[in-house]
Structure formats: C-alpha cells, structure tokens
Design a protein around this motif. Structure first.
Motif, PDB file in Angstrom:
ATOM      1  N   VAL A  13      61.713   4.819   7.630  1.00 48.65           N
ATOM      2  CA  VAL A  13      60.615   4.322   8.479  1.00 48.65           C
ATOM      3  C   VAL A  13      59.962   5.485   9.221  1.00 48.65           C
ATOM      4  CG1 VAL A  13      59.965   2.751  10.341  1.00 48.65           C
ATOM      5  CG2 VAL A  13      61.736   2.085   8.707  1.00 48.65           C
ATOM      6  N   ALA A  14      60.762   6.423   9.684  1.00 51.14           N
ATOM      7  CA  ALA A  14      60.216   7.605  10.350  1.00 51.14           C
ATOM      8  C   ALA A  14      59.305   8.379   9.404  1.00 51.14           C
ATOM      9  CB  ALA A  14      61.344   8.499  10.861  1.00 51.14           C
ATOM     10  N   ILE A  15      59.706   8.495   8.138  1.00 44.83           N
ATOM     11  CA  ILE A  15      58.878   9.171   7.129  1.00 44.83           C
ATOM     12  C   ILE A  15      57.572   8.415   6.920  1.00 44.83           C
ATOM     13  CG2 ILE A  15      58.735   9.786   4.684  1.00 44.83           C
ATOM     14  CD1 ILE A  15      61.793  10.276   4.785  1.00 44.83           C
ATOM     15  N   GLN A  16      57.680   7.088   6.835  1.00 44.85           N
ATOM     16  CA  GLN A  16      56.473   6.275   6.631  1.00 44.85           C
ATOM     17  C   GLN A  16      55.521   6.393   7.815  1.00 44.85           C
ATOM     18  OE1 GLN A  16      57.303   2.192   5.618  1.00 44.85           O
ATOM     19  NE2 GLN A  16      55.145   1.630   5.451  1.00 44.85           N
ATOM     20  N   LEU A  17      56.080   6.425   9.026  1.00 47.93           N
ATOM     21  CA  LEU A  17      55.251   6.559  10.235  1.00 47.93           C
ATOM     22  C   LEU A  17      54.428   7.844  10.189  1.00 47.93           C
ATOM     23  CD1 LEU A  17      57.770   5.396  13.013  1.00 47.93           C
ATOM     24  CD2 LEU A  17      55.497   4.419  12.643  1.00 47.93           C
ATOM     25  N   ILE A  18      55.110   8.957   9.895  1.00 46.47           N
ATOM     26  CA  ILE A  18      54.404  10.242   9.933  1.00 46.47           C
ATOM     27  C   ILE A  18      53.400  10.354   8.786  1.00 46.47           C
ATOM     28  CG2 ILE A  18      55.919  11.713   8.551  1.00 46.47           C
ATOM     29  CD1 ILE A  18      54.529  12.575  12.025  1.00 46.47           C
ATOM     30  N   LYS A  19      53.724   9.742   7.615  1.00 48.70           N
ATOM     31  CA  LYS A  19      52.775   9.773   6.498  1.00 48.70           C
ATOM     32  C   LYS A  19      51.533   8.938   6.803  1.00 48.70           C
ATOM     33  CE  LYS A  19      55.867  10.809   2.618  1.00 48.70           C
ATOM     34  NZ  LYS A  19      56.462  10.287   1.357  1.00 48.70           N
ATOM     35  N   GLU A  20      51.744   7.782   7.452  1.00 49.89           N
ATOM     36  CA  GLU A  20      50.610   6.931   7.849  1.00 49.89           C
ATOM     37  C   GLU A  20      49.694   7.690   8.814  1.00 49.89           C
ATOM     38  OE1 GLU A  20      49.597   3.805   7.234  1.00 49.89           O
ATOM     39  OE2 GLU A  20      51.199   3.004   5.978  1.00 49.89           O
ATOM     40  N   LEU A  21      50.290   8.396   9.745  1.00 52.19           N
ATOM     41  CA  LEU A  21      49.480   9.142  10.714  1.00 52.19           C
ATOM     42  C   LEU A  21      48.719  10.262  10.016  1.00 52.19           C
ATOM     43  CD1 LEU A  21      48.753   9.501  13.731  1.00 52.19           C
ATOM     44  CD2 LEU A  21      50.639  11.132  13.888  1.00 52.19           C
ATOM     45  N   TYR A  22      49.394  10.955   9.111  1.00 46.24           N
ATOM     46  CA  TYR A  22      48.728  12.048   8.385  1.00 46.24           C
ATOM     47  C   TYR A  22      47.535  11.517   7.589  1.00 46.24           C
ATOM     48  CZ  TYR A  22      48.056  16.078   5.324  1.00 46.24           C
ATOM     49  OH  TYR A  22      47.512  17.149   4.653  1.00 46.24           O
ATOM     50  N   ARG A  23      47.726  10.358   6.911  1.00 41.07           N
ATOM     51  CA  ARG A  23      46.622   9.781   6.130  1.00 41.07           C
ATOM     52  C   ARG A  23      45.469   9.362   7.041  1.00 41.07           C
ATOM     53  NH1 ARG A  23      50.730   7.627   2.596  1.00 41.07           N
ATOM     54  NH2 ARG A  23      50.957   5.797   3.930  1.00 41.07           N
ATOM     55  N   SER A  24      45.807   8.803   8.196  1.00 43.26           N
ATOM     56  CA  SER A  24      44.766   8.339   9.124  1.00 43.26           C
ATOM     57  C   SER A  24      43.942   9.491   9.681  1.00 43.26           C
ATOM     58  CB  SER A  24      45.407   7.574  10.286  1.00 43.26           C
ATOM     59  OG  SER A  24      46.131   6.464   9.821  1.00 43.26           O
ATOM     60  N   LEU A  25      44.537  10.683   9.733  1.00 42.61           N
ATOM     61  CA  LEU A  25      43.850  11.839  10.329  1.00 42.61           C
ATOM     62  C   LEU A  25      43.568  12.910   9.277  1.00 42.61           C
ATOM     63  CD1 LEU A  25      46.132  11.973  13.487  1.00 42.61           C
ATOM     64  CD2 LEU A  25      43.760  11.218  13.449  1.00 42.61           C
ATOM     65  N   SER A  26      43.342  12.480   8.052  1.00 44.94           N
ATOM     66  CA  SER A  26      43.136  13.426   6.947  1.00 44.94           C
ATOM     67  C   SER A  26      41.896  14.290   7.135  1.00 44.94           C
ATOM     68  CB  SER A  26      43.044  12.676   5.612  1.00 44.94           C
ATOM     69  OG  SER A  26      41.990  11.710   5.663  1.00 44.94           O
ATOM     70  N   ASN A  27      40.921  13.806   7.941  1.00 45.36           N
ATOM     71  CA  ASN A  27      39.719  14.619   8.181  1.00 45.36           C
ATOM     72  C   ASN A  27      40.041  15.862   9.024  1.00 45.36           C
ATOM     73  OD1 ASN A  27      40.228  12.646  10.189  1.00 45.36           O
ATOM     74  ND2 ASN A  27      38.231  13.016  11.115  1.00 45.36           N
ATOM     75  N   TYR A  28      41.250  15.912   9.606  1.00 44.45           N
ATOM     76  CA  TYR A  28      41.680  17.105  10.360  1.00 44.45           C
ATOM     77  C   TYR A  28      42.668  17.937   9.546  1.00 44.45           C
ATOM     78  CZ  TYR A  28      39.725  14.890  14.567  1.00 44.45           C
ATOM     79  OH  TYR A  28      38.881  14.320  15.488  1.00 44.45           O
ATOM     80  N   SER A  29      42.714  17.727   8.235  1.00 44.51           N
ATOM     81  CA  SER A  29      43.758  18.343   7.404  1.00 44.51           C
ATOM     82  C   SER A  29      43.781  19.871   7.511  1.00 44.51           C
ATOM     83  CB  SER A  29      43.595  17.932   5.940  1.00 44.51           C
ATOM     84  OG  SER A  29      42.302  18.297   5.466  1.00 44.51           O
ATOM     85  N   LYS A  30      42.621  20.478   7.722  1.00 45.12           N
ATOM     86  CA  LYS A  30      42.605  21.944   7.811  1.00 45.12           C
ATOM     87  C   LYS A  30      43.259  22.457   9.087  1.00 45.12           C
ATOM     88  CE  LYS A  30      37.915  22.348   9.788  1.00 45.12           C
ATOM     89  NZ  LYS A  30      36.589  22.957   9.595  1.00 45.12           N
ATOM     90  N   TYR A  31      43.451  21.559  10.055  1.00 38.81           N
ATOM     91  CA  TYR A  31      44.108  21.946  11.310  1.00 38.81           C
ATOM     92  C   TYR A  31      45.570  21.521  11.356  1.00 38.81           C
ATOM     93  CZ  TYR A  31      39.226  22.292  12.890  1.00 38.81           C
ATOM     94  OH  TYR A  31      37.886  22.602  13.014  1.00 38.81           O
ATOM     95  N   ILE A  32      46.031  20.763  10.341  1.00 34.73           N
ATOM     96  CA  ILE A  32      47.363  20.146  10.393  1.00 34.73           C
ATOM     97  C   ILE A  32      48.389  20.988   9.643  1.00 34.73           C
ATOM     98  CG2 ILE A  32      48.748  18.151   9.693  1.00 34.73           C
ATOM     99  CD1 ILE A  32      46.342  16.380  10.144  1.00 34.73           C
ATOM    100  N   GLN A  33      49.579  21.134  10.255  1.00 33.47           N
ATOM    101  CA  GLN A  33      50.738  21.710   9.579  1.00 33.47           C
ATOM    102  C   GLN A  33      51.807  20.618   9.487  1.00 33.47           C
ATOM    103  OE1 GLN A  33      51.780  25.160  11.934  1.00 33.47           O
ATOM    104  NE2 GLN A  33      50.366  26.470  10.818  1.00 33.47           N
ATOM    105  N   GLY A  34      52.371  20.402   8.310  1.00 34.68           N
ATOM    106  CA  GLY A  34      53.340  19.326   8.102  1.00 34.68           C
ATOM    107  C   GLY A  34      52.731  18.263   7.206  1.00 34.68           C
ATOM    108  N   PRO A  35      53.379  17.085   7.132  1.00 39.04           N
ATOM    109  CA  PRO A  35      54.563  16.647   7.879  1.00 39.04           C
ATOM    110  C   PRO A  35      55.826  17.401   7.457  1.00 39.04           C
ATOM    111  CG  PRO A  35      53.389  14.770   6.895  1.00 39.04           C
ATOM    112  CD  PRO A  35      52.866  16.020   6.257  1.00 39.04           C
ATOM    113  N   SER A  36      56.775  17.477   8.419  1.00 34.23           N
ATOM    114  CA  SER A  36      58.047  18.151   8.146  1.00 34.23           C
ATOM    115  C   SER A  36      59.084  17.680   9.149  1.00 34.23           C
ATOM    116  CB  SER A  36      57.872  19.671   8.248  1.00 34.23           C
ATOM    117  OG  SER A  36      57.489  20.016   9.582  1.00 34.23           O
TER     118      SER A  36
END
Length: 815
Positions: A734-757
């Motif tokens: 569930v923790a993995i799913q939470l962080i993946k959902e957040l990453y997908r929701s904020l994909s327009n900031y992908s160039k600023y994001i490091q992770g998930p990890s």
C-alpha cells in the motif's frame, strides 16, 4: 447582523471551520481568545478565534459557540499571522501549529461525563457486578466522570463497561471541557489582627506561662517577620524546628493566622542592568558593525570564531534593547546550553531574564507565557519553541549557533526551522535578527554574500588566545591489541589524556553514538538483532542490560543465541558513549569521569547539575555526544578527543562535508578557551579527506567555496529548494501504491522529482516508508504552485478506499 467566527482547532485538519457567534457573546468574541465549541457529534474543543466575519458558510448551518473562555486574548494577532505563514510554508495545518505553539494547559481537555438517564427502563439487578456499581453511583450522583468510574471499579480499562451501559440506555455520554491549569498556592502565616497592636502583643508575651514549644514558635515567627516580611508556613516550621500541631495550637488560640495565596512556580530575581565587563577592541568593532548593518538590513550574520566572545557582544546589544523598553529572544539549539548561559545573563540582568523549554511543566510554561505577554520578562532564553511566545514588544531575536540542525523540527508537524521562522517573524513585526556562529550554514553565508543579510566577522579569540592545535591519528598505521582500551584509544591519545590530567586540566571525549555498542553481531554468521517495528539494528545499553531501538523506543532482552545459526558468541561492533566511559575508567581508575548524552540527562535539572560539576572541576573527563560541543564554555578544558572521525564523513547526505566540518570545528572550540593553546586529537582512517584539510587550518572560506561549486553543479541548496514527501503504511504494497499514485498525479513536475525510492531506514514504528524528493528552482511562483498541487493530489489520493490507513508526510527544507 449575524456574525461568524473562523476558529483554529488543535487538530490536523485541511482547513479551519466556522461557528456562529451568539448575540450575547458578540462583544466578548475577539481574535486570539479561546472559544468552546462542539466539533463532530459531541466532542468539545477549546479553539482559538482567528477572525470574526459576516460570510455565511455554504452547504451547512454552523453550530453556535458555547462560551468564550478568556477575558483577554491569549494569542496576539501577529502570532495568528505567523501560524498561518508556517502552515502555508511548511505544508501543514494551522491546527498542527497551534498544537506546537500553545502550552498543554491552554488546550483544554475534553472529558467524557456519564449522565444518568431518568427515563431508562432497565432493571438494575439484571446488570453485571461492574455495571451495577456504576449504575448505582449514577442514580445517586446523577453524573460521573471517567476518572470517577475508574476509581469505583479500581481499573483503568472502563470503556467496555461504559459502552454496555450506554447501549442499555442507562446513561448517555457528554463531553465537558476541563481547565487543567491550576495556580500554585502556598500557606503563609501572619499575626492575628488583635496582636498587631504592640501593647497587646507585649502583654501576651509577658503573661505566657505554658506551652514553651508554642512560645518558641511564636518568637521564631516574630524574628522572621522582622527579617523577611512575609513568612511561608514551611519556612517557619523548619526555622523553629516545630510541628504543624504546635502551629495549630497558636492558630486555635487566635494568636496566628494561616492563609493560602497564589505564588509563582518560577522565583524571579530583582531586576537590574549591570554589565561588569568591557568589550575588546575587536568585539567593540563587531558591535558597531552589527548596529550599522541593522540600519539597512533586517538580518545580520555574525561569523565569530570559537571563543571570540560573541556572547558578550549579544549582551551589549541586549542592554541597548532593554533601555529602549524592547524584548529580546535568545534562541539556543540545545536545552543543555541554557544552564550555563542563564547564570551569566542573570548576573547582568537579574529578573529581566526568563527561560522556556520542554523540560518545564505545563503549569510553568503558562506562567512564563503570561509573563512574556505582560512584558514582565524582557530577555527570554529558549529552544526553538520559544518562537511561539506572545511577546509584547519584541525588538531583537538572537539565533546562537544558527547552523545547528536542532533548530529544525522533525516530528511531529509543523516541521519548521526556527532560524527561518525567526527571519520571517522579524520582518512581520519590524524587528531585527542576529545570527551568530563560528561555522555558518552555507545557506546563511550564501545569503550574506548575496547581500540579503549583513555580514560581520569576529576573527580573533578573546584575550588573544590561539586556536587549538589539531592532531590527526591515522588508524591505518596502528594495529590495536585485543584489550578494549587499545581497541578504542590509540596510544598517543591515551598519553595526551594522561598528560592533560597530570596538569590538573580537563578533557572532553566526543563520540556521536550513545549506548554501549550501536550493534552486536553473531561471530559465526554475521546475524544482527533488529527491531521488530523498525528496519534498524538494536543498540546495546549495558547500564540497562537491554537492547534498544533509538527510533521507536522499544526495548528487548539481551540475545544470547543467534536466531540464524544457533551460535552463542557475539561481537560488539562500533562503540558508544557507555563503552567509552567504561574503558576510560579502566585506563584512568582515579579520574572522575562522567557521561553527557540523552540517556544520562533525562531529569529536569540533570543537565544543569552535570555542567555545574564540570565547571567546578568535580569531573576530570566528560564523555558525550553532540551535547558537549554546542557552545559550552569551560575554562579548564585543555584537550578534546574525537574517537571516530570517520563516522562524521560516512553519511549519504549532500551536507555531509559541511556538517563534519562544523562538528570538528565546534568540538575543537571547547579546548584552550582561557589557559593557553588547547589540543584536539582526531582518530580516523580517511586522513586525506578534504574536510580534514579545511579543519586543520580552520578554513571555513575554502570549504564554502568548494561546497557551493559542487552544489551549484548538481542543483542542491542554496541553489534550489527541497521538499520531501514520504508515504507511510503498515502494508508495504500500500505504501508503494501511495507513492506511485502521487508520482503519477504530479508527473508534470517530473523534471524536478527524484524517486520514488525507499529511504535508508525503510520502516519505522511498523510503517513502511517510500518517498519522492522535489528539487525546485528558487522561483517563488513555481514553489508555491508545486506545494498547492502536492496538497491537492494528496487529498484526492487519500479519499480512495483501498488506500485507507495510509498517510503522507511533507517536509519542506528537510535538512
């Protein structure tokens, strides 16, 4: 006209809610006062009124405020504005800030009250024994608190019984707010009004014939009355060596009277302003430069080397602000520092000085809160939470050791940095901030070099004392023997400690790991005992004879059999302060040795007592963690030893070089502050590391130059802003799913994001942790929009049923 109140509740809510202000309370409802309100079904809270307005909320009918709890506001308008800014900047709720800001007794507790139901139809004899006891008591008293129910049943777990009674309609539950602050009262003794007449008193004494003990007590009272004025009952009985029964006899004869009166829990000294010292030429120049800087800038950075006399400069500034009827806030990173500093400040300013930190009781904190608000305390010394006090005329904030990581709150929210909040606060109230340190944080020095802050240098030690000599022990060239002493201390360090003790000087030994051994390992297969709730190894605490987790606080019995291979032999790996203390006692059996770490100074005054003993040279060697290196001033410390210098350089953190240099420089600064040049010895293997070369020459500027080049190249602060978002859940998937959902929701900031990890510690308190990091450019619009989008995405994700029980933790500027 109908009025409404926006009220902050001490809860982590997404927004503040609105209540109706009844007409009869309108004159009393003011921002900053506490209001009693119902939130949810029956739960009552004491919230802080943020604003009064006439905008009716859409979609629901607000409940009315039940009562206003204060005659005057306990929180100032500027504090409410500060709470709002902290909540916005650090991505938390204003309720989180309120929880951190207010003393516990201001946040009234809601106690469940059982009310007797007159209309019930249950036959009492059919109840169980416990139910019958409570029902019978309710029938007589009509209402009972949960505490009273616990007393009747002589048990703590009473909620199952209460639930059965409410289910049977024998009673119902109501919530009642309880004021938990109680003014401290003492018993005083005074003469009966009849004997305040000298003739009557003289006649009484001349005609006294019996009860010689009572006469002795009366004479002691008359003596104390002349010398001290007001007399406490306990002081009188101690002075006269009398009993309470003898005093009662005088009261019954109407010779003396006993009465109660409210007193302060913290005894104040007489106020004064007497600075019995003169600044050196360098200190005076620094003071004038600071004052000149304040004419143009809100913030000034004082970069003064260790033992340069920064505190004396602070005190001269305090004197000027006191004469202007302004208050001063003096922030320190550690409670331990307040003990030594408060003595110096009270010697100069007496009762103008107050202290505020987490070791005080809730009642004491409220009294300090009120004294600061009334202006009775003019100089407040405290840790980071002192920023939330209701200063009446705050003019200056001094942040000493501004580089220290202890100024950053980690858990719970708000995860604020006291230095940065101080800078914002000063701008909102038109005050000034002085940041002082021997080893500035790169952000603060960068701001000074960019012209945002003023910069003043104090580059010579007070009294022309030289900076300590630093000697590096290369452990690669030394083969330790098997005995513990030779494993921990190299022969040159043992020899240097012995030489220092022979000269009747003191030694500080630094090791940034508490406990006996940070972990122990099976000698056969390498198995290491770990915490059942966290993904960390357990630390052996020999004094407690237990294995402890330093993350969740769990304790375990010692393991004597390997769970993997069944072997019974274990090896100690690495060393903690307990083991170092034990080893030093073996090497120097006649030396007086003490330890200063989290485990040894848990009492309210234990850190003060330990520091005082070291000052008076009742301790020869002090072993400790970071607590011993933060700004403490000991006259006779001539040598400082760092047992494991490599441990300072082996962290997966972009600030590792900066932090290592700061620690080495601060540790070395404790040596030779008065009596000649001190000596610092560092045991390590990475002797060619760049940080060691900077430390040997005390060259902060070279460190700053090289570190900022690297950070600019890789986009780390001060050239960017970091936000850490952690997803947590008891189930890893569930923790993995939470962080993946957040990453997908904020994909327009992908160039600023490091992770998930996963972080280095991937599970704490049964919660699996996954995280993403935002490395944002220094653009206010981008940062604010990103924060808003993160919070919006989190709200949507947590509404999904399959993700219930999970949560996100936001950490802005996580360093």
């Amino acid at each position: 006209m109908i009025h409404f109140a926006e009220i902050i509740l001490p809860l982590s809510l997404q927004k503040n809610y609105t209540w109706l202000v009844p007409h009869d309370l309108l004159l009393h409802a003011k921002p900053g006062k506490r209001a009693e309100v119902v939130f949810g079904k029956n739960k009552k809270y004491a919230g802080i009124i943020k604003r009064i307005h006439q905008e009716k909320p859409e979609g629901f009918t607000p409940k009315p405020i039940l009562q206003i709890l204060d005659d005057t506001p306990i929180v100032e308008i500027w504090q409410l504005q500060l709470w709002e800014w902290i909540a916005s900047y650090y991505m938390c709720s204003e309720g989180d800030v309120m929880q951190a800001a207010l003393p516990a007794h201001f946040k009234l507790s809601s106690e469940s009250i059982l009310i007797w139901n007159e209309d019930h139809h249950q036959d009492l004899p059919t109840l169980s024994d416990q139910e019958f006891l409570i029902a019978e008591a309710l029938e007589i008293k009509k209402e009972l608190s949960i505490g009273e129910v616990q007393q009747i049943l002589d048990a703590k777990q009473v909620y199952p019984v209460v639930k059965r009674l409410t289910d049977k309609k024998i009673c119902f539950i109501w919530e009642s707010l309880q004021e938990t602050y109680r003014q401290k009262k003492e018993l005083y003794v005074e003469l009966h009004p009849f004997y305040r007449n000298e003739e009557n008193l003289e006649k009484l004494l001349n005609e006294w014939s019996k009860a010689p003990k009572q006469l002795q007590l009366l004479l002691a009272f008359l003596h104390l009355q002349k010398t001290e004025g007001e007399i406490l009952q306990k002081d009188l009985l101690k002075k006269a060596d009398a009993s309470a029964t003898q005093l009662k006899g005088l009261v019954d004869k109407e010779v003396l009277q006993v009465f109660k009166r409210g007193v302060d829990r913290i005894i104040a000294q007489p106020k004064k302003i007497e600075l019995a010292f003169e600044l050196s030429k360098a200190q005076e120049n620094a003071l004038q430069e600071i004052k000149k800087s304040f004419q143009e800038k809100q913030v000034c950075l004082l970069h003064g080397i260790t033992s340069s006399g920064k505190t004396e400069v602070y005190m001269k500034l305090m004197e000027e602000y006191l004469l202007q009827k302004k208050q001063v806030l003096y922030l320190l990173p550690e409670i331990a520092l307040t003990a030594q500093l408060i003595q110096r400040l009270q010697a100069c300013f007496g009762g103008h000085v107050g202290v505020y930190h987490s070791k005080f009781s809730s009642n004491e904190r409220i009294e300090i809160w009120n004294k600061v608000q009334s202006g009775e305390i003019s100089i407040l010394v405290g840790a980071r939470s002192a920023l939330f006090l209701p200063f009446a005329t705050l003019g200056l904030i001094i942040v000493d050791e501004e580089h220290d990581t202890s100024f950053k709150q980690q858990d719970p929210a708000p995860r604020y940095h006291a230095r940065d909040v101080a800078v914002y606060l000063s701008s909102s109230i038109n005050g000034k901030v002085l940041l002082g340190t021997a080893t500035p944080s790169l952000e603060s020095y960068f701001n000074a070099c960019e012209g945002k802050y003023g910069l003043v240098n104090l580059s010579e030690r007070f009294g022309q004392v030289h900076l300590p000599e630093i000697e590096i022990m290369d452990l690669k060239t030394w083969r330790p023997r098997k005995d513990a002493a030779q494993t921990i201390f190299s022969p040159p360090m043992v020899q240097a400690i012995a030489q220092t003790l022979s000269e009747n000087k003191q030694v500080i030994i630094f090791q940034n790991r508490r406990g006996y051994s940070p972990y122990w390992m099976c000698a056969t297969c390498g198995w290491i005992p770990t915490c059942q709730h966290c993904a960390v190894s357990l630390t052996h605490h020999k004094a407690k004879n237990k294995l402890s987790c330093h993350y969740c606080g769990s304790h375990y019995p010692l393991v004597h059999t390997c769970s993997a291979c069944g072997n019974h032999e274990f090896l100690y790996k690495n060393i903690g302060t307990e083991q170092i203390e034990e080893t030093l006692l073996q090497i120097f059996p006649t030396a007086r040795i003490a330890r200063m770490d989290y485990d040894s100074i848990k009492g309210k005054h234990s850190h003060e007592q330990l520091i005082r003993q070291f000052e008076l040279h009742k301790i020869d060697i002090l072993v400790g963690t970071q607590m011993v290196v933060k700004g403490l001033d000991f006259e006779k410390v001539q040598m400082v030893g760092i047992v494991d210098g490599d441990s300072l350089l082996n962290f997966a953190d972009f600030r590792v070089n900066e932090r290592a240099f700061q620690l080495i420089e601060q540790v070395s600064g404790r040596a030779g502050r008065r009596l000649g040049q001190g000596k610092v010895m560092i045991q390590m293997r990475q002797v060619d590391h760049s940080v060691i070369h900077y430390a040997l020459s005390h060259n902060f500027h070279e460190l700053y130059k090289n570190e900022t080049l690297l950070r600019k190249e890789f986009g780390y602060p001060p050239y960017s802003r970091l936000i850490q978002i952690s997803a947590k859940h008891v189930k890893e998937e569930v923790a993995i799913q939470l962080i993946k959902e957040l990453y997908r929701s904020l994909s327009n900031y992908s160039k600023y994001i490091q992770g998930p990890s996963q972080p280095v510690i991937s599970r704490i308190r049964n919660q699996f942790i996954y995280e993403i990091w935002f490395k944002l450019p220094r653009n206010t619009q981008i940062i604010q929009k990103c924060k808003h989008d993160i919070q919006h995405a989190i709200q949507l994700i947590l509404q999904k049923k399959e993700l219930r029980g999970g949560y996100f933790q936001c950490n802005v500027d996580p360093f």
